[in-house]
Design a protein around this motif. Sequence first.
Motif, PDB file in Angstrom:
ATOM      1  N   ARG A 153       0.828  -1.201   0.000  1.00  0.00           N
ATOM      2  CA  ARG A 153       0.000   0.000   0.000  1.00  0.00           C
ATOM      3  C   ARG A 153       0.869   1.261   0.000  1.00  0.00           C
ATOM      4  N   PHE A 154       0.665   2.093  -0.972  1.00  0.00           N
ATOM      5  CA  PHE A 154       1.375   3.360  -1.149  1.00  0.00           C
ATOM      6  C   PHE A 154       2.840   3.200  -1.540  1.00  0.00           C
ATOM      7  N   GLY A 155       3.264   1.992  -1.926  1.00  0.00           N
ATOM      8  CA  GLY A 155       4.672   1.875  -2.284  1.00  0.00           C
ATOM      9  C   GLY A 155       5.084   0.483  -2.714  1.00  0.00           C
ATOM     10  N   ASP A 156       6.362   0.192  -2.524  1.00  0.00           N
ATOM     11  CA  ASP A 156       6.945  -1.082  -2.962  1.00  0.00           C
ATOM     12  C   ASP A 156       7.913  -1.618  -1.923  1.00  0.00           C
ATOM     13  N   LEU A 157       7.971  -2.940  -1.861  1.00  0.00           N
ATOM     14  CA  LEU A 157       8.963  -3.632  -1.048  1.00  0.00           C
ATOM     15  C   LEU A 157       9.958  -4.290  -1.994  1.00  0.00           C
ATOM     16  N   THR A 158      11.241  -4.088  -1.751  1.00  0.00           N
ATOM     17  CA  THR A 158      12.306  -4.726  -2.532  1.00  0.00           C
ATOM     18  C   THR A 158      13.180  -5.521  -1.586  1.00  0.00           C
ATOM     19  N   SER A 159      13.420  -6.777  -1.938  1.00  0.00           N
ATOM     20  CA  SER A 159      14.268  -7.611  -1.080  1.00  0.00           C
ATOM     21  C   SER A 159      15.370  -8.264  -1.897  1.00  0.00           C
ATOM     22  N   ASN A 160      16.546  -8.333  -1.289  1.00  0.00           N
ATOM     23  CA  ASN A 160      17.676  -9.085  -1.835  1.00  0.00           C
ATOM     24  C   ASN A 160      17.881 -10.301  -0.939  1.00  0.00           C
ATOM     25  N   VAL A 161      17.871 -11.468  -1.559  1.00  0.00           N
ATOM     26  CA  VAL A 161      17.946 -12.719  -0.799  1.00  0.00           C
ATOM     27  C   VAL A 161      19.175 -13.503  -1.245  1.00  0.00           C
ATOM     28  N   VAL A 162      20.062 -13.799  -0.308  1.00  0.00           N
ATOM     29  CA  VAL A 162      21.229 -14.641  -0.568  1.00  0.00           C
ATOM     30  C   VAL A 162      20.964 -15.999   0.076  1.00  0.00           C
ATOM     31  N   LYS A 163      21.121 -17.063  -0.708  1.00  0.00           N
ATOM     32  CA  LYS A 163      20.820 -18.415  -0.233  1.00  0.00           C
ATOM     33  C   LYS A 163      22.060 -19.292  -0.315  1.00  0.00           C
ATOM     34  N   LEU A 164      22.337 -19.996   0.761  1.00  0.00           N
ATOM     35  CA  LEU A 164      23.412 -20.981   0.799  1.00  0.00           C
ATOM     36  C   LEU A 164      22.791 -22.318   1.174  1.00  0.00           C
ATOM     37  N   VAL A 165      22.791 -23.253   0.227  1.00  0.00           N
ATOM     38  CA  VAL A 165      22.045 -24.496   0.428  1.00  0.00           C
ATOM     39  C   VAL A 165      22.865 -25.707   0.004  1.00  0.00           C
ATOM     40  N   PRO A 166      23.257 -26.580   0.932  1.00  0.00           N
ATOM     41  CA  PRO A 166      23.779 -27.897   0.560  1.00  0.00           C
ATOM     42  C   PRO A 166      22.602 -28.850   0.346  1.00  0.00           C
ATOM     43  N   ALA A 167      22.700 -29.695  -0.671  1.00  0.00           N
ATOM     44  CA  ALA A 167      21.577 -30.571  -1.007  1.00  0.00           C
ATOM     45  C   ALA A 167      22.080 -31.921  -1.491  1.00  0.00           C
ATOM     46  N   ALA A 168      21.205 -32.905  -1.417  1.00  0.00           N
ATOM     47  CA  ALA A 168      21.449 -34.217  -2.014  1.00  0.00           C
ATOM     48  C   ALA A 168      20.679 -34.285  -3.329  1.00  0.00           C
ATOM     49  N   ARG A 169      21.302 -34.854  -4.347  1.00  0.00           N
ATOM     50  CA  ARG A 169      20.664 -34.967  -5.669  1.00  0.00           C
ATOM     51  C   ARG A 169      20.647 -36.425  -6.109  1.00  0.00           C
ATOM     52  N   LEU A 170      19.474 -36.902  -6.495  1.00  0.00           N
ATOM     53  CA  LEU A 170      19.309 -38.245  -7.051  1.00  0.00           C
ATOM     54  C   LEU A 170      19.029 -38.091  -8.538  1.00  0.00           C
ATOM     55  N   SER A 171      19.872 -38.707  -9.370  1.00  0.00           N
ATOM     56  CA  SER A 171      19.747 -38.576 -10.823  1.00  0.00           C
ATOM     57  C   SER A 171      19.479 -39.933 -11.452  1.00  0.00           C
ATOM     58  N   VAL A 172      18.645 -39.938 -12.491  1.00  0.00           N
ATOM     59  CA  VAL A 172      18.369 -41.165 -13.231  1.00  0.00           C
ATOM     60  C   VAL A 172      18.527 -40.883 -14.721  1.00  0.00           C
ATOM     61  N   ALA A 173      19.326 -41.701 -15.396  1.00  0.00           N
ATOM     62  CA  ALA A 173      19.524 -41.567 -16.836  1.00  0.00           C
ATOM     63  C   ALA A 173      18.336 -42.205 -17.551  1.00  0.00           C
TER      64      ALA A 173
END
Length: 194
Positions: free
Chosen positions: A81-101
């Motif tokens: 209302r009456f303006g804008d919100l601006t956000s900068n988001v930095v993400k650091l994420v370790p993850a497990a990945r399962l791949s199938v050919a």
Amino acid sequence: GAARWTAGAAALVIAGSAAALPAGSRLEGLRVGGLVGYESADVAGLALRADAELPIRELGPRLALSAVASLGWSRLTQGVRFGDLTSNVVKLVPAARLSVAVAPKVALFGDVGLGLALVSARTETTVPFFGASTTSATSVNAMLRLGVGAWVHVAARLDVGAMIELDPILGHYAYSGARSQTTLLALGGAMYRL
């Protein structure tokens, strides 16, 4: 504390994955690359990400497990209302990945990760008769990552692909009392095998 914990966790994922590989091939199969796309929830905007992926082990003739460390940045906006919100988001994420050919040059994958999001937000408003005002806030949030995608092998060391993912950012979004955000991302990019 929390930021250092996640940075350490990302390092341990890669280091632990390397330790699980046979001696002399600790970095064999390491891929690095980047993705760009669009991120959307109440806030929406550009998303950029750098990934490093290290194979852990083959689970079958077509199935493989790998570790992924991701560093991302998003610039997200929302009309208020009456303006804008601006956000900068930095993400650091370790993850497990399962791949199938699924074909000689095509692989599908799924990611599950747990990390941190640093949210820096700024709200600028202009209220009639009262003028302009600006507020800002920052938070460090736990976040999850749930994603699926596909890679296509296009050259000796190069894969291109796309993915969609959900990134639930838990807790207050920068401002105390602001509700949490679960953003949906559509990303495309490339990975290069070193």
